[in-house]
Design a protein around this motif. Structure first.
Motif, PDB file in Angstrom:
ATOM      1  N   LEU A  41       0.934  -1.008   0.161  1.00  0.00           N
ATOM      2  CA  LEU A  41      -0.482  -0.113   0.653  1.00  0.00           C
ATOM      3  C   LEU A  41       0.816   1.402   0.176  1.00  0.00           C
ATOM      4  O   LEU A  41       0.466   2.670  -0.704  1.00  0.00           O
ATOM      5  CB  LEU A  41      -1.371  -0.253   1.061  1.00  0.00           C
ATOM      6  N   ALA A  42       2.034   0.786  -0.126  1.00  0.00           N
ATOM      7  CA  ALA A  42       2.750   2.894   0.958  1.00  0.00           C
ATOM      8  C   ALA A  42       3.292   2.413  -1.145  1.00  0.00           C
ATOM      9  O   ALA A  42       3.840   4.131  -1.080  1.00  0.00           O
ATOM     10  CB  ALA A  42       3.824   2.427   1.608  1.00  0.00           C
ATOM     11  N   ALA A  43       3.901   1.393  -1.429  1.00  0.00           N
ATOM     12  CA  ALA A  43       4.215   1.608  -2.952  1.00  0.00           C
ATOM     13  C   ALA A  43       2.956   2.335  -3.883  1.00  0.00           C
ATOM     14  O   ALA A  43       3.693   3.417  -4.257  1.00  0.00           O
ATOM     15  CB  ALA A  43       4.520   0.461  -3.003  1.00  0.00           C
ATOM     16  N   VAL A  44       1.987   1.537  -3.661  1.00  0.00           N
ATOM     17  CA  VAL A  44       1.122   2.487  -3.820  1.00  0.00           C
ATOM     18  C   VAL A  44       0.799   3.699  -4.352  1.00  0.00           C
ATOM     19  O   VAL A  44       0.111   4.372  -5.254  1.00  0.00           O
ATOM     20  CB  VAL A  44      -0.478   1.022  -3.952  1.00  0.00           C
ATOM     21  N   ARG A  45       0.883   4.053  -2.623  1.00  0.00           N
ATOM     22  CA  ARG A  45       0.672   6.074  -2.236  1.00  0.00           C
ATOM     23  C   ARG A  45       1.712   6.812  -3.089  1.00  0.00           C
ATOM     24  O   ARG A  45       1.453   7.220  -3.604  1.00  0.00           O
ATOM     25  CB  ARG A  45       0.770   5.754  -0.746  1.00  0.00           C
ATOM     26  N   VAL A  46       3.358   6.213  -3.192  1.00  0.00           N
ATOM     27  CA  VAL A  46       4.173   7.068  -3.456  1.00  0.00           C
ATOM     28  C   VAL A  46       3.741   6.762  -5.334  1.00  0.00           C
ATOM     29  O   VAL A  46       3.832   7.706  -5.556  1.00  0.00           O
ATOM     30  CB  VAL A  46       5.231   5.713  -3.469  1.00  0.00           C
ATOM     31  N   ALA A  47       3.521   5.676  -5.278  1.00  0.00           N
ATOM     32  CA  ALA A  47       2.952   5.582  -7.436  1.00  0.00           C
ATOM     33  C   ALA A  47       1.812   6.799  -7.437  1.00  0.00           C
ATOM     34  O   ALA A  47       1.957   7.166  -8.190  1.00  0.00           O
ATOM     35  CB  ALA A  47       2.823   3.671  -7.587  1.00  0.00           C
ATOM     36  N   VAL A  48       1.315   6.346  -6.121  1.00  0.00           N
ATOM     37  CA  VAL A  48      -0.067   7.481  -7.029  1.00  0.00           C
ATOM     38  C   VAL A  48       0.607   8.947  -6.878  1.00  0.00           C
ATOM     39  O   VAL A  48      -0.420   9.398  -7.418  1.00  0.00           O
ATOM     40  CB  VAL A  48      -1.400   6.329  -5.807  1.00  0.00           C
ATOM     41  N   SER A  49       1.489   9.247  -6.699  1.00  0.00           N
ATOM     42  CA  SER A  49       1.828  10.726  -6.526  1.00  0.00           C
ATOM     43  C   SER A  49       1.743  11.058  -8.010  1.00  0.00           C
ATOM     44  O   SER A  49       2.246  12.172  -8.087  1.00  0.00           O
ATOM     45  CB  SER A  49       2.258  10.705  -5.403  1.00  0.00           C
ATOM     46  N   SER A  50       1.966   9.981  -8.951  1.00  0.00           N
ATOM     47  CA  SER A  50       2.452  10.425  -9.925  1.00  0.00           C
ATOM     48  C   SER A  50       0.824  11.187 -10.701  1.00  0.00           C
ATOM     49  O   SER A  50       0.496   9.413 -10.404  1.00  0.00           O
ATOM     50  CB  SER A  50       3.187   9.405 -10.952  1.00  0.00           C
ATOM     51  N   SER A  51       0.760  11.963 -11.289  1.00  0.00           N
ATOM     52  CA  SER A  51      -0.441  12.212 -12.155  1.00  0.00           C
ATOM     53  C   SER A  51      -0.952  11.105 -12.870  1.00  0.00           C
ATOM     54  O   SER A  51      -2.217  10.730 -12.888  1.00  0.00           O
ATOM     55  CB  SER A  51      -0.419  13.632 -12.340  1.00  0.00           C
ATOM     56  N   SER A  52       0.007  10.477 -13.914  1.00  0.00           N
ATOM     57  CA  SER A  52      -0.512   9.859 -14.847  1.00  0.00           C
ATOM     58  C   SER A  52      -0.435   7.992 -14.013  1.00  0.00           C
ATOM     59  O   SER A  52      -1.972   7.569 -14.739  1.00  0.00           O
ATOM     60  CB  SER A  52       0.551   9.356 -15.684  1.00  0.00           C
ATOM     61  N   PHE A  53      -0.346   7.480 -13.540  1.00  0.00           N
ATOM     62  CA  PHE A  53      -0.062   6.307 -12.331  1.00  0.00           C
ATOM     63  C   PHE A  53      -2.088   6.876 -11.317  1.00  0.00           C
ATOM     64  O   PHE A  53      -2.567   5.210 -11.589  1.00  0.00           O
ATOM     65  CB  PHE A  53       0.894   6.292 -11.250  1.00  0.00           C
ATOM     66  N   GLY A  54      -1.985   7.226 -11.093  1.00  0.00           N
ATOM     67  CA  GLY A  54      -3.385   7.979 -10.144  1.00  0.00           C
ATOM     68  C   GLY A  54      -3.950   8.004 -11.318  1.00  0.00           C
ATOM     69  O   GLY A  54      -5.472   7.381 -10.856  1.00  0.00           O
ATOM     70  N   GLN A  55      -4.243   8.514 -12.250  1.00  0.00           N
ATOM     71  CA  GLN A  55      -5.568   8.990 -13.667  1.00  0.00           C
ATOM     72  C   GLN A  55      -5.973   7.652 -14.119  1.00  0.00           C
ATOM     73  O   GLN A  55      -6.615   7.126 -14.168  1.00  0.00           O
ATOM     74  CB  GLN A  55      -5.006   9.561 -14.525  1.00  0.00           C
ATOM     75  N   SER A  56      -4.339   6.522 -14.423  1.00  0.00           N
ATOM     76  CA  SER A  56      -4.814   5.488 -14.259  1.00  0.00           C
ATOM     77  C   SER A  56      -5.327   4.355 -14.467  1.00  0.00           C
ATOM     78  O   SER A  56      -6.344   3.751 -14.420  1.00  0.00           O
ATOM     79  CB  SER A  56      -3.729   5.025 -15.651  1.00  0.00           C
ATOM     80  N   LEU A  57      -5.013   4.016 -12.236  1.00  0.00           N
ATOM     81  CA  LEU A  57      -5.881   3.451 -11.891  1.00  0.00           C
ATOM     82  C   LEU A  57      -7.202   3.784 -11.671  1.00  0.00           C
ATOM     83  O   LEU A  57      -8.429   3.350 -10.979  1.00  0.00           O
ATOM     84  CB  LEU A  57      -5.101   4.071 -10.718  1.00  0.00           C
ATOM     85  N   LEU A  58      -7.666   5.227 -11.646  1.00  0.00           N
ATOM     86  CA  LEU A  58      -9.186   5.680 -11.105  1.00  0.00           C
ATOM     87  C   LEU A  58      -9.491   5.670 -12.353  1.00  0.00           C
ATOM     88  O   LEU A  58     -10.697   5.376 -12.190  1.00  0.00           O
ATOM     89  CB  LEU A  58      -9.048   7.318 -11.343  1.00  0.00           C
ATOM     90  N   GLU A  59      -8.897   5.685 -13.616  1.00  0.00           N
ATOM     91  CA  GLU A  59      -9.584   5.187 -15.043  1.00  0.00           C
ATOM     92  C   GLU A  59      -9.640   3.323 -14.910  1.00  0.00           C
ATOM     93  O   GLU A  59     -11.158   3.267 -15.419  1.00  0.00           O
ATOM     94  CB  GLU A  59      -8.987   5.520 -16.251  1.00  0.00           C
ATOM     95  N   ALA A  60      -9.148   3.141 -14.438  1.00  0.00           N
ATOM     96  CA  ALA A  60      -9.289   1.636 -14.620  1.00  0.00           C
ATOM     97  C   ALA A  60     -10.608   1.065 -13.653  1.00  0.00           C
ATOM     98  O   ALA A  60     -11.074   0.167 -13.563  1.00  0.00           O
ATOM     99  CB  ALA A  60      -8.063   0.885 -13.948  1.00  0.00           C
ATOM    100  N   ALA A  61     -10.434   2.162 -12.339  1.00  0.00           N
ATOM    101  CA  ALA A  61     -11.261   1.492 -11.256  1.00  0.00           C
ATOM    102  C   ALA A  61     -13.064   1.939 -11.968  1.00  0.00           C
ATOM    103  O   ALA A  61     -14.449   1.531 -11.947  1.00  0.00           O
ATOM    104  CB  ALA A  61     -11.170   2.229 -10.486  1.00  0.00           C
ATOM    105  N   ALA A  62     -12.780   3.265 -12.492  1.00  0.00           N
ATOM    106  CA  ALA A  62     -14.155   3.411 -13.506  1.00  0.00           C
ATOM    107  C   ALA A  62     -14.292   2.308 -14.339  1.00  0.00           C
ATOM    108  O   ALA A  62     -15.439   1.920 -14.681  1.00  0.00           O
ATOM    109  CB  ALA A  62     -14.132   4.383 -13.575  1.00  0.00           C
ATOM    110  N   ASN A  63     -13.954   2.156 -14.957  1.00  0.00           N
ATOM    111  CA  ASN A  63     -14.063   1.297 -16.475  1.00  0.00           C
ATOM    112  C   ASN A  63     -14.251  -0.464 -15.796  1.00  0.00           C
ATOM    113  O   ASN A  63     -15.401  -1.137 -15.937  1.00  0.00           O
ATOM    114  CB  ASN A  63     -12.519   0.519 -16.581  1.00  0.00           C
ATOM    115  N   LEU A  64     -13.878  -0.734 -14.504  1.00  0.00           N
ATOM    116  CA  LEU A  64     -14.509  -1.849 -13.864  1.00  0.00           C
ATOM    117  C   LEU A  64     -16.089  -1.246 -12.883  1.00  0.00           C
ATOM    118  O   LEU A  64     -16.543  -2.448 -13.481  1.00  0.00           O
ATOM    119  CB  LEU A  64     -12.988  -2.345 -12.826  1.00  0.00           C
ATOM    120  N   ASP A  65     -16.381  -0.320 -12.410  1.00  0.00           N
ATOM    121  CA  ASP A  65     -16.930  -0.495 -12.071  1.00  0.00           C
ATOM    122  C   ASP A  65     -17.978  -0.183 -13.028  1.00  0.00           C
ATOM    123  O   ASP A  65     -19.268  -1.283 -13.190  1.00  0.00           O
ATOM    124  CB  ASP A  65     -17.225   0.881 -12.053  1.00  0.00           C
TER     125      ASP A  65
END
Length: 160
Positions: A41-65
Protein backbone atom coordinates in the motif's frame (compact mmCIF):
# COMPACT_ATOMS: atom_id res chain seq x y z
CA UNK A 1 5.77 -23.62 7.06
CA UNK A 2 6.82 -27.24 6.64
CA UNK A 3 10.41 -26.18 7.24
CA UNK A 4 9.46 -25.06 10.74
CA UNK A 5 7.76 -28.31 11.72
CA UNK A 6 9.93 -30.70 9.73
CA UNK A 7 12.76 -30.57 12.28
CA UNK A 8 12.94 -33.96 14.06
CA UNK A 9 12.26 -33.52 17.76
CA UNK A 10 13.21 -37.06 18.81
CA UNK A 11 16.93 -36.66 18.09
CA UNK A 12 17.14 -33.23 19.74
CA UNK A 13 17.27 -32.98 23.49
CA UNK A 14 16.43 -29.27 23.68
CA UNK A 15 12.64 -29.60 23.36
CA UNK A 16 11.91 -26.18 24.85
CA UNK A 17 14.32 -24.42 22.47
CA UNK A 18 12.86 -26.34 19.51
CA UNK A 19 9.26 -25.38 20.46
CA UNK A 20 10.30 -21.80 21.12
CA UNK A 21 12.00 -21.45 17.69
CA UNK A 22 8.98 -23.02 15.96
CA UNK A 23 6.64 -20.58 17.72
CA UNK A 24 8.85 -17.66 16.81
CA UNK A 25 8.89 -18.78 13.15
CA UNK A 26 5.08 -19.02 13.08
CA UNK A 27 4.71 -15.55 14.65
CA UNK A 28 7.13 -14.20 12.05
CA UNK A 29 5.12 -15.72 9.20
CA UNK A 30 1.85 -14.40 10.66
CA UNK A 31 3.32 -10.90 10.90
CA UNK A 32 4.89 -11.10 7.44
CA UNK A 33 1.56 -10.99 5.56
CA UNK A 34 0.28 -7.70 7.05
CA UNK A 35 3.74 -6.18 6.71
CA UNK A 36 3.86 -7.06 3.00
CA UNK A 37 0.37 -5.58 2.58
CA UNK A 38 1.50 -2.38 4.31
CA UNK A 39 4.60 -2.12 2.14
CA UNK A 40 2.47 -2.74 -0.96
CA UNK A 41 0.00 0.00 0.00
CA UNK A 42 2.87 2.40 0.71
CA UNK A 43 4.34 1.63 -2.73
CA UNK A 44 0.94 2.26 -4.31
CA UNK A 45 0.65 5.60 -2.48
CA UNK A 46 4.08 6.63 -3.76
CA UNK A 47 3.13 5.57 -7.28
CA UNK A 48 -0.19 7.40 -7.04
CA UNK A 49 1.58 10.63 -6.26
CA UNK A 50 2.48 10.68 -9.97
CA UNK A 51 -0.48 12.02 -11.89
CA UNK A 52 -0.39 9.49 -14.71
CA UNK A 53 -0.53 6.43 -12.45
CA UNK A 54 -3.28 7.85 -10.25
CA UNK A 55 -5.28 8.78 -13.34
CA UNK A 56 -4.87 5.35 -14.91
CA UNK A 57 -5.78 3.65 -11.63
CA UNK A 58 -8.98 5.69 -11.33
CA UNK A 59 -9.84 5.08 -14.99
CA UNK A 60 -9.32 1.34 -14.53
CA UNK A 61 -11.58 1.40 -11.47
CA UNK A 62 -14.24 3.34 -13.38
CA UNK A 63 -14.03 0.86 -16.28
CA UNK A 64 -14.39 -2.06 -13.86
CA UNK A 65 -17.40 -0.38 -12.27
CA UNK A 66 -19.02 0.18 -15.63
CA UNK A 67 -18.35 -3.41 -16.73
CA UNK A 68 -19.40 -5.03 -13.44
CA UNK A 69 -22.19 -2.76 -12.20
CA UNK A 70 -23.49 -0.61 -15.08
CA UNK A 71 -26.45 0.71 -13.09
CA UNK A 72 -25.10 0.11 -9.60
CA UNK A 73 -22.79 1.89 -7.18
CA UNK A 74 -19.16 2.56 -8.17
CA UNK A 75 -17.66 -0.13 -5.90
CA UNK A 76 -14.16 -0.26 -7.38
CA UNK A 77 -13.85 3.52 -7.56
CA UNK A 78 -14.83 3.77 -3.89
CA UNK A 79 -12.28 1.09 -2.96
CA UNK A 80 -9.50 2.83 -4.91
CA UNK A 81 -10.34 6.17 -3.36
CA UNK A 82 -10.61 4.71 0.15
CA UNK A 83 -7.27 2.88 0.03
CA UNK A 84 -5.31 5.37 -2.05
CA UNK A 85 -6.92 8.76 -1.50
CA UNK A 86 -7.15 9.55 2.20
CA UNK A 87 -8.05 13.22 2.59
CA UNK A 88 -9.87 16.04 0.85
CA UNK A 89 -6.75 17.64 -0.64
CA UNK A 90 -5.78 14.39 -2.33
CA UNK A 91 -9.35 14.10 -3.61
CA UNK A 92 -9.21 17.61 -5.05
CA UNK A 93 -5.86 16.84 -6.71
CA UNK A 94 -7.26 13.63 -8.19
CA UNK A 95 -10.34 15.45 -9.52
CA UNK A 96 -8.11 18.11 -11.03
CA UNK A 97 -5.93 15.43 -12.61
CA UNK A 98 -9.02 13.67 -13.99
CA UNK A 99 -10.31 16.96 -15.44
CA UNK A 100 -6.93 17.76 -17.00
CA UNK A 101 -6.64 14.28 -18.48
CA UNK A 102 -10.16 14.56 -19.90
CA UNK A 103 -9.28 17.97 -21.37
CA UNK A 104 -6.13 16.54 -22.94
CA UNK A 105 -8.08 13.64 -24.44
CA UNK A 106 -10.76 15.92 -25.85
CA UNK A 107 -8.19 18.36 -27.24
CA UNK A 108 -6.39 15.51 -28.94
CA UNK A 109 -9.66 14.23 -30.42
CA UNK A 110 -10.55 17.76 -31.59
CA UNK A 111 -7.17 18.19 -33.27
CA UNK A 112 -7.50 14.80 -34.97
CA UNK A 113 -10.98 15.64 -36.26
CA UNK A 114 -9.77 19.07 -37.43
CA UNK A 115 -6.93 17.43 -39.37
CA UNK A 116 -9.38 15.00 -40.97
CA UNK A 117 -11.69 17.92 -41.86
CA UNK A 118 -8.79 19.82 -43.44
CA UNK A 119 -7.82 16.75 -45.48
CA UNK A 120 -11.41 16.29 -46.70
CA UNK A 121 -11.67 19.99 -47.59
CA UNK A 122 -8.41 19.74 -49.56
CA UNK A 123 -9.78 16.73 -51.46
CA UNK A 124 -13.00 18.64 -52.13
CA UNK A 125 -11.07 21.63 -53.45
CA UNK A 126 -9.02 19.33 -55.72
CA UNK A 127 -12.18 17.68 -57.07
CA UNK A 128 -13.80 21.08 -57.66
CA UNK A 129 -10.70 22.22 -59.58
CA UNK A 130 -10.79 18.99 -61.59
CA UNK A 131 -14.49 19.56 -62.31
CA UNK A 132 -13.78 23.12 -63.41
CA UNK A 133 -10.98 22.04 -65.78
CA UNK A 134 -13.13 19.21 -67.17
CA UNK A 135 -16.02 21.62 -67.74
CA UNK A 136 -13.63 23.97 -69.57
CA UNK A 137 -12.40 21.12 -71.77
CA UNK A 138 -15.98 20.14 -72.63
CA UNK A 139 -16.81 23.75 -73.51
CA UNK A 140 -13.75 23.99 -75.76
CA UNK A 141 -14.66 20.74 -77.51
CA UNK A 142 -18.25 21.82 -78.02
CA UNK A 143 -17.08 25.10 -79.56
CA UNK A 144 -14.77 23.18 -81.89
CA UNK A 145 -17.66 20.94 -82.94
CA UNK A 146 -19.90 23.88 -83.58
CA UNK A 147 -17.30 25.38 -85.95
CA UNK A 148 -16.83 22.24 -88.06
CA UNK A 149 -20.17 21.02 -89.53
CA UNK A 150 -18.61 17.86 -91.01
CA UNK A 151 -17.68 16.55 -87.57
CA UNK A 152 -21.14 17.35 -86.25
CA UNK A 153 -22.70 15.41 -89.14
CA UNK A 154 -20.36 12.46 -88.49
CA UNK A 155 -21.25 12.39 -84.77
CA UNK A 156 -24.96 12.60 -85.56
CA UNK A 157 -24.69 9.63 -87.94
CA UNK A 158 -22.53 7.69 -85.50
CA UNK A 159 -25.07 8.09 -82.69
CA UNK A 160 -27.93 6.82 -84.85
Amino acid sequence: LMLLFDTPGSSCGAHFLLDWSRGRGVIFLIGLVPMLATVGLAAVRVAVSSSSFGQSLLEAAANLDEASFPHGPPVFTILVRSFVVRDVTDMAKIRLQVAKAEETKLTSARDKIQAEKDAVEAKLAAKEAELQSTSEQIRVQQEALAQDPREAEFLRQYRE
